[in-house]
Design an enzyme around this catalytic site. Structure first.
Site, PDB file in Angstrom:
ATOM      1  N   SER A 285      36.271  47.578  32.180  1.00 36.77           N
ATOM      2  CA  SER A 285      37.172  47.591  33.411  1.00 36.77           C
ATOM      3  C   SER A 285      36.868  48.656  34.328  1.00 36.77           C
ATOM      4  O   SER A 285      35.897  48.901  34.378  1.00 36.77           O
ATOM      5  CB  SER A 285      38.629  46.853  33.231  1.00 36.77           C
ATOM      6  OG  SER A 285      39.532  46.363  34.448  1.00 36.77           O
TER       7      SER A 285
ATOM      8  N   ASP B  28      35.992  35.441  32.093  1.00 36.04           N
ATOM      9  CA  ASP B  28      36.802  36.306  32.636  1.00 36.04           C
ATOM     10  C   ASP B  28      37.405  36.606  33.751  1.00 36.04           C
ATOM     11  O   ASP B  28      36.373  35.922  34.967  1.00 36.04           O
ATOM     12  CB  ASP B  28      35.550  38.337  32.603  1.00 36.04           C
ATOM     13  CG  ASP B  28      36.318  39.188  32.708  1.00 36.04           C
ATOM     14  OD1 ASP B  28      37.442  39.215  33.803  1.00 36.04           O
ATOM     15  OD2 ASP B  28      36.172  40.305  32.349  1.00 36.04           O
TER      16      ASP B  28
ATOM     17  N   HIS C 194      39.140  38.903  29.704  1.00 33.82           N
ATOM     18  CA  HIS C 194      38.717  40.111  29.961  1.00 33.82           C
ATOM     19  C   HIS C 194      38.499  40.856  29.133  1.00 33.82           C
ATOM     20  O   HIS C 194      38.243  42.331  28.805  1.00 33.82           O
ATOM     21  CB  HIS C 194      39.462  40.078  31.547  1.00 33.82           C
ATOM     22  CG  HIS C 194      39.344  41.499  31.851  1.00 33.82           C
ATOM     23  ND1 HIS C 194      38.050  41.972  33.129  1.00 33.82           N
ATOM     24  CD2 HIS C 194      40.069  42.905  31.930  1.00 33.82           C
ATOM     25  CE1 HIS C 194      38.194  42.820  33.305  1.00 33.82           C
ATOM     26  NE2 HIS C 194      39.012  43.446  33.107  1.00 33.82           N
TER      27      HIS C 194
END
Length: 336
Positions: free
Chosen positions: A116, A250, A278
């Site tokens: 991320s 995600d 995610h």
């Protein structure tokens, strides 16, 4: 194992390191305490967590990766057990922080695994310090386009810190839990990622932690979405072994960003975890470890060449020398 130990003896300043189990350690860099987990021995592998998270997110996979690698997982400044000053929480500053911690530890080069926001940090690290980057593994990475979860866009608005505080109140948490349960029952992607997202909220127990989170968030996201991109410089990864890992469901950074980054990064590999959200390394840690280990075994560390770097910059993304005139200032683009 002897050869791996010799590596530590030659360049490391970590002292004795457990072979498999991660150990939490601290170093002071620029006057701020930096926390990090470390395990194993061998070629260095640096794990960079996402926004609001900490090195604890990697705990399930560190022992397996540490069988053949020196694994270092820092808590970024403003996160986890690292200090949370009123400071620069930009992606570039985080890349500098990772570089400086590795310098203190005596690690000259490493493969970076970023999740991320941490993927954006890893990519920025490779851009700023290509001579210190051996490979990249980007997991649900930021920087692939403006699209991002509406929850993050909302938290980036004025009042975001107060909203985070509200989410921690017992009444609000009970109501949020009902909504999450309903979303999961309906099989929504956000419902799948919600438990991990609420875990991140729980890791922000006080106003100092929440302020650091908001400052980090606003450096990369506004009400329209992500404000930074890695796409304009992806061509510079030519010759840099790169693995992209994404969950097909995600809800934070859509899988379309994985395909977009794959197309923009010459020679990159793309691995989609069907049904995962995610946090694919939470959904299927065994597959994630085997995917990373296979990538490491099948690729050689990048070799950086100043002349090649200069030529890539000159020719640009399309391999053709760019214009020498002024750039059209009216054209707005995301950029770091």
């Amino acid at each position: 194992m002897t050869a791996s130990r010799n590596y530590l003896d030659r360049v490391g300043r970590l002292g004795p390191v457990p072979i498999r189990s991660p150990e939490l350690r601290f170093r002071v860099v620029h006057g701020y305490r930096r926390a990090f987990r470390v395990a194993g021995a061998g070629p260095p592998l640096v794990l960079v967590h996402g926004i609001g998270d900490s090195s604890a997110t990697w705990e399930k996979i560190i022992p397996s990766l540490a069988r053949d690698h020196l694994v270092i997982a820092p808590d970024l400044l403003g996160h986890g057990l690292s200090d949370k000053p009123r400071a620069d929480y930009s992606v570039a500053a985080y890349a500098n922080g990772v570089r400086d911690l590795l310098g203190v530890l005596g690690v000259p080069r490493a493969t970076l695994v970023g999740h991320s926001l941490g993927g954006g940090v890893a990519m920025q690290f490779a851009y700023q310090f290509p001579e210190r980057t051996e490979r990249l593994v980007l997991v649900g990475s930021g920087g692939g386009g403006p699209e991002v979860s509406a929850v993050l866009r909302m938290l980036a608005l004025p009042g975001g810190e107060a909203l985070l505080h509200l989410l921690r109140l017992p009444t609000a948490r009970w109501q949020t839990g009902l909504v999450v349960s309903a979303m999961r029952a309906m099989g929504t992607a956000l419902g799948q990622d919600a438990p991990d997202l609420l875990r991140v909220v729980d890791a922000l127990p006080d106003s100092v932690s929440r302020a650091a989170f908001i400052r980090s968030l606003r450096s990369v996201v506004d009400w329209r979405g992500q404000v930074i991109t890695m796409l304009d410089r992806c061509y510079l990864t030519q010759g840099m072994p790169t693995l992209l890992v994404w969950g097909s469901r995600d809800a934070v950074v859509p899988v379309a960003h994985g395909y977009r980054a794959h197309a923009a990064m010459p020679g990159s590999q793309l691995e989609i975890f069907e049904g995962a959200g995610h946090f694919p390394f939470h959904t299927d840690p065994a597959r994630f470890v085997s995917t990373v280990e296979r990538f490491l075994a099948e690729t050689q560390p990048a070799t950086w060449n100043l002349e090649q770097w200069r030529q890539l910059l000159r020719t640009g993304r399309n391999g053709v020398a760019g214009p020498t005139g002024p750039v059209d200032a009216a054209s707005e683009r995301n950029a770091t």
